[in-house]
Design a protein around this motif. Structure first.
Motif, short mmCIF file in Angstrom:
data_model
loop_
_atom_site.label_atom_id
_atom_site.label_comp_id
_atom_site.label_asym_id
_atom_site.label_seq_id
_atom_site.Cartn_x
_atom_site.Cartn_y
_atom_site.Cartn_z
N LEU A 135 0.84 -1.19 0.00
CA LEU A 135 0.00 0.00 0.00
C LEU A 135 0.88 1.24 0.00
O LEU A 135 2.02 1.20 0.47
N PRO A 136 0.35 2.35 -0.51
CA PRO A 136 1.15 3.59 -0.50
C PRO A 136 1.27 4.12 0.93
O PRO A 136 0.36 3.90 1.74
N PRO A 137 2.37 4.79 1.24
CA PRO A 137 2.49 5.40 2.57
C PRO A 137 1.52 6.56 2.71
O PRO A 137 1.23 7.24 1.73
N VAL A 138 1.00 6.76 3.92
CA VAL A 138 0.14 7.93 4.18
C VAL A 138 1.04 9.04 4.71
O VAL A 138 1.63 8.90 5.78
N ARG A 139 1.18 10.11 3.93
CA ARG A 139 2.05 11.22 4.35
C ARG A 139 1.61 12.49 3.63
O ARG A 139 0.86 12.45 2.66
N LEU A 140 2.12 13.63 4.14
CA LEU A 140 1.81 14.92 3.52
C LEU A 140 2.30 14.94 2.09
O LEU A 140 3.31 14.32 1.77
N PRO A 141 1.60 15.63 1.21
CA PRO A 141 2.14 15.81 -0.14
C PRO A 141 3.47 16.58 -0.09
O PRO A 141 3.71 17.34 0.84
N PRO A 142 4.36 16.35 -1.06
CA PRO A 142 5.70 16.96 -1.00
C PRO A 142 5.67 18.44 -1.31
O PRO A 142 5.48 18.82 -2.46
N PHE A 143 5.85 19.29 -0.28
CA PHE A 143 5.85 20.73 -0.52
C PHE A 143 7.21 21.25 -0.94
O PHE A 143 7.37 22.41 -1.28
N SER A 144 8.23 20.38 -0.88
CA SER A 144 9.50 20.72 -1.50
C SER A 144 10.17 19.39 -1.86
O SER A 144 9.85 18.36 -1.29
N VAL A 145 11.05 19.44 -2.84
CA VAL A 145 11.68 18.22 -3.32
C VAL A 145 13.19 18.37 -3.19
O VAL A 145 13.77 19.39 -3.61
N THR A 146 13.83 17.37 -2.58
CA THR A 146 15.29 17.41 -2.46
C THR A 146 15.88 16.41 -3.45
O THR A 146 15.60 15.22 -3.38
N THR A 147 16.62 16.92 -4.41
CA THR A 147 17.30 16.03 -5.35
C THR A 147 18.75 15.90 -4.91
O THR A 147 19.14 16.42 -3.85
N ALA A 148 19.53 15.20 -5.71
CA ALA A 148 20.92 14.93 -5.36
C ALA A 148 21.65 16.24 -5.05
O ALA A 148 22.33 16.36 -4.01
N ASN A 149 21.49 17.24 -5.90
CA ASN A 149 22.33 18.43 -5.71
C ASN A 149 21.64 19.60 -5.02
O ASN A 149 22.31 20.47 -4.48
N ARG A 150 20.26 19.64 -5.03
CA ARG A 150 19.66 20.83 -4.43
C ARG A 150 18.20 20.58 -4.02
O ARG A 150 17.60 19.58 -4.40
N THR A 151 17.65 21.54 -3.27
CA THR A 151 16.26 21.45 -2.84
C THR A 151 15.42 22.40 -3.69
O THR A 151 15.77 23.57 -3.84
N ILE A 152 14.32 21.86 -4.27
CA ILE A 152 13.40 22.70 -5.04
C ILE A 152 12.31 23.16 -4.09
O ILE A 152 11.61 22.33 -3.48
N SER A 153 12.18 24.48 -3.96
CA SER A 153 11.23 25.01 -2.98
C SER A 153 9.81 24.92 -3.52
O SER A 153 9.59 24.66 -4.71
N PHE A 154 8.84 25.16 -2.62
CA PHE A 154 7.43 25.10 -2.99
C PHE A 154 7.11 26.06 -4.13
O PHE A 154 6.45 25.71 -5.11
N SER A 155 7.62 27.31 -4.00
CA SER A 155 7.27 28.29 -5.04
C SER A 155 7.86 27.90 -6.39
O SER A 155 7.24 28.13 -7.43
N GLU A 156 9.03 27.27 -6.38
CA GLU A 156 9.60 26.80 -7.65
C GLU A 156 8.75 25.68 -8.24
O GLU A 156 8.51 25.64 -9.46
#
Lengths: 635, 635
Positions: B280-301
């Motif tokens: 089953l899928p995990p129950v968690r908040l939707p991703p308001f920011s994404v962290t990739t290998a080199n950087r974090t993409i903010s919500f506004s981005e």
């Protein structure tokens, strides 16, 4: 015949001859594009005399006004004069109204001050770009876009601009220093610093205002000179007429003289206009980039800085100009060609930008002076233009003695008539209606306030909402005010189109009649209304859709009606149409709606649906269309 | 009574009882917000049986479709299943239609693939934000905005999307590798690489398509099981019915079995779905920011990256869902509450984003399965939801054997019915009309082409222009297609409002009748038309403005009429009104128009204006309004 010819010919006794109807063939079309060709061949000495006097009157008005409006635009005073002559020359060739004079105006100057940061380079570039946009609109015949700026929006904007401009001059009238230009800050600082009022400026400003008012009242009450009057009366009337018509020049000269007298005595109690650049403006390309001390601002940056100004300035310029032209055309019984006016104003701005003009438009006040002076053709503008050029060449040295408070008086007296006090009466009426409502309805919640307000708006017939929104927002940012008001008007329009009024008559057979057209956003609402009233009744009943007021339907509406017919068939009852206009019937026939029945009259339909004996319906297939309708359909 | 109760009760013999009319008071309002309260108390065993079968059928359809649509959305296969169950549970409580099933759909998956760059994080965030927007629209009752997306726009978009989706599966059907996703590139690369077709995939894909087609045809021709049938016939019919309803699951299982057999023999001729995340899928908040290998993409981005998707996805989601609901409500004789549907779909998306769902909407195909299986209440969705959860928990290990070409066959067969071939017939008709026109008119210039085209559009009654524009542009960028089509529809609407048709009857007295309403952008055109026809004639003639079809006028129109009356007075002729509806008369009276005269009938007006003896006009002041109209005005 071209409108201009008629325009120029009809009102004066010695009318110009009528030209043949303008078609796309060459001479008439050329005459339409160059209206001067229509009236110049008939030009007479009598017209010349009248045009000369009118041109002189306008010239004596525009020179002090131009200096004053440059101050409103936040530019050095000479830029007002730079802007005041090109319109006269261009309109001489292209204008379709004899009365209109193009030049700097109070409202346009205010707009320019918003978007050009008091930098002449921005103002001149804005004139060039606005002119290009206006020319493009003229060539693409987009003048109809102006129809979507409704009267409440124009009134709201004009009234707000009048207050902004008028209040902006209080500081000059009182000789206050260091007051910012933003409206709310200006109000705050003006009242805070009111103790610093300079007595000299205040007294001179008030005296000038009283003088202007008295001269204006005289102007309105002294009858014009008639040839039948005795020579002495004629002379005195002529003198009064000249003095009152050129009152701005007179009052400003008087104030400058007073200031000069003080200057000679070594004591200067007034804030003066100060040094003005001398001579004619250089003829050069508008500035496509600006080099300051530290860097060069590129064209795209300049454009970005002006932002919404590139939409607001050309549009409001066109609007003001065309409103002025239409108003005087109506008063003096001639027609203008709106698209030709667009071209004239556009070309004026483009050419003006080569002589450092800022954006100009039709001036209401000076056009009135022109009309009252008995102008016969746009040739009067030549005199005005030459007068401005002469002033630039020979008088600029004297302009430095003009007290700022005298110019402030000129501005205040010029914008005062534009203010529409009715707005406040209207706002007051809304308020009192709400207060009244508070006394009659016991519980007072937000929804009831809204309902009262809506009731007032509906009952008053005034589009209060766009008016108020435009008026309020224009103090904050002009473009937001106009945009919000126009969008609100458009939304109200779309809402009335999407939710048309529906006349319903209940009974054994339901009759629904859309009170106006039936456009695609309305079809879902129509379907809901019909379903809930006809098919959810127990038992389901037949319905008649009376399309008397519907003059066309589109694909979405056809699909909606198809769905509705299907709904009725599934319930075993009938939906019939009556009052189909020919184009609607044609679309219904070509869509081949299954089970669509229609009748010539409502009575027949009701009789048939109540299963009484009587005429049978026509089915929506071409074979059964009545003779006369088939004939129409084939046409 | 709430629409849902009636909906659920009316079509089945054992109808639910009628609830009292829903007002703002609590129980009825609660029932409207939670439609489950209306039908659950009457739930019966018979309904349970039918709901269970329907839920099972939908579940067996949605599982293979969800895996396939995840591929369309460019996401790992499990995300399709993650998106397939929340809608069932939410709709159980909030739905007003018994047939609708919410979940991943082909078109929504295509949109998701455009705006989320094949990144699950974007897709889940998009679901959350779309849900919030949809909820806000539901609470603010903005559902009427959807009325402004006209049918031609919807058809154009749907047809373009069908082609895009269908063609996008050709590469999977043929086992081609390395084909890009952009439509035009895809077409190019698919045809360029057609030589690389993998025989195994192509054969399997075609076999699956044929199987699906045969089963679908059987489904349409085998009658449903009746209790009166003999047991043997009932059993065989029941078997056929089950097999054909669950045909997607059957075909995909068959293909997976074939692939597994090959896998066991050590030779794999098919491209498989590959490893699928288990459980089953995990129950968690939707991703308001994404962290990739080199950087974090903010919500506004993230929001900026999705751009227009934040408008297109929620709107199209609502549109699809409500279109499906309305269509089945109409077929099965019940009513839905559109605003309640907005809330249901919005909440589904918001809650779904907590279990990694991408945006979902109402599925046309599965709703049809649901309806055909005889579902009685939204309880059927519970079965579907549980089935999906079970599949996620226990079957994901087996999904890796499903060949991609089998899923491609499922998608192609699912979207094929959405394609509207009529579009091409219509386009063809336009083309042939133009060709026809070329033969009849001798000189052929661009303006004549445009005129012919406009004639065709006007005559056909089809809004070809928005349809074609939307269809074409949707291949480039979906949002531009929809936006351009909608704007075009709105412009055409505004144009018809700004330049209404006018019936003119010439004669000694000019009669003008606006064929539909008279809104503010039209008043200038009306004034021009009247002036040029009545006052520029020699001598000027009287005119009658027949307002039969005008149901309301606003301030701008009043000012325009005032100007027109002034124009007529200056020319010494009369403008009279006839056919004033009560609201219009009321506005005219309150505006106190000087010199406005009106008559009850056109004949009276013409008689009076021709100065023949007869009835006198009513002046637009309250004293002279006829008795019955005063009564109406006072009402």
């Amino acid at each position: 015949m071209p409108a201009s010819v008629k325009a120029l010919g009809q009102a004066r006794p010695s009318g110009a001859s009528m030209a043949p109807q303008a078609r796309c063939c060459s001479p008439a079309a050329l005459q339409r594009r160059l209206p001067i060709l229509a009236w110049l061949p008939d030009y007479s000495l009598e017209w010349l005399k009248l045009d000369f006097i009118a041109g002189l009157s306008v010239g004596l008005t525009v020179i002090p006004q131009a200096l004053a409006y440059a101050e409103v635009a936040g530019l050095p005073p000479q830029y007002g004069l730079y802007s005041a002559f090109m319109g006269c020359f261009v309109y001489f060739f292209l204008g379709t109204s004899r009365d209109v004079t193009l030049g700097p105006t109070a409202i346009m100057s205010l707009l320019v001050s918003f978007y050009t940061f008091h930098e002449p380079a921005y103002a001149v570039l804005l004139a060039f770009l606005s002119g290009c946009i206006q020319l493009a609109m003229g060539f693409l015949r987009l003048g109809f876009l102006l129809d979507f700026i409704s009267c409440p929006v124009i009134k709201g904007f004009t009234s707000a601009a009048t207050i902004t401009i008028g209040f902006g001059q209080i500081k000059n009238l009182l000789g206050l220093q260091g007051v910012p230009r933003q409206f709310f800050l200006q109000v705050y600082h003006t009242f805070r610093n009111i103790g610093d009022t300079r007595v000299g400026d205040a007294v001179l400003g008030l005296v000038c205002m009283v003088l202007l008012l008295v001269l204006k009242l005289m102007r309105d009450h002294v009858p014009p000179v008639h040839p039948e009057m005795p020579p002495g009366v004629r002379l005195s009337h002529g003198l009064v007429w000249t003095a009152t018509t050129a009152r701005n020049a007179l009052v400003v000269s008087f104030a400058a003289l007073v200031a000069y007298s003080f200057e000679v005595t070594g004591h200067q109690p007034f804030v003066l206009t100060g040094q003005t650049a001398q001579g004619l403006p250089p003829v050069r390309l508008p500035p496509f980039s600006v080099t300051t001390a530290n860097r060069t601002i590129s064209f795209s940056e300049l454009v970005q800085d002006m932002g919404a100004g590139l939409a607001v300035v050309p549009l409001m310029g066109l609007l003001e100009s065309i409103a002025v032209a239409k108003s005087f055309a109506s008063q003096n019984n001639y027609r203008i060609d709106a698209n030709q006016e667009l071209l004239a104003i556009g070309l004026t701005n483009v050419l003006g930008s080569f002589v450092s003009s800022y954006p100009v438009t039709g001036s209401f006040g000076r056009t009135a002076v022109n009309a009252q002076s008995g102008v016969c053709t746009p040739a009067g503008g030549l005199v005005t233009g030459v007068l401005v050029l002469l002033a630039l060449d020979y008088l600029t040295a004297l302009f430095r003695y003009i007290p700022k408070s005298a110019l402030a008086a000129v501005i205040i007296m010029a914008v005062a008539p534009l203010f529409d006090a009715g707005i406040f009466r209207t706002l007051w009426r809304v308020k009192s209606t709400c207060v009244l409502a508070r006394h009659t309805h016991a519980p007072r919640t937000l929804p009831t306030v809204f309902r009262d307000l809506r009731g007032t708006v509906a009952a008053g017939g005034l589009d209060l909402l766009p008016l108020c929104v435009t008026f309020m927002l224009c103090f904050w940012e002009v473009q937001y005010g106009i945009l919000a008001g126009t969008l609100l008007s458009a939304l109200m329009l779309l809402h009335s189109v999407a939710r048309p009024k529906m006349q319903v008559s209940e009974g054994p057979v339901l009759v629904l009649q859309p009170a106006s057209g039936l456009h695609f956003p309305a079809v879902e609402a129509l379907r809901e209304a019909t379903l809930s009233r006809a098919l959810e009744a127990l038992p389901p009943r037949c319905a008649v859709l009376d399309c008397t007021h519907v003059c066309s339907i589109d694909y979405t509406v056809v699909l909606g009606l198809q769905g509705l017919l299907g709904d009725f068939q599934r319930h075993g009852v009938t939906l019939a149409f009556v009052g189909l206009q020919v184009p609607v019937l044609r679309v219904l026939l070509s869509a081949d709606l299954k089970g669509a029945q229609y009748f010539s009259t409502l009575e027949e339909a009701e009789k048939y649906l109540r299963q009484e004996p009587g005429p049978q319906p026509y089915n929506a297939s071409e074979a059964s269309v009545p003779e006369h309708k088939v004939a129409l359909l084939k046409a």
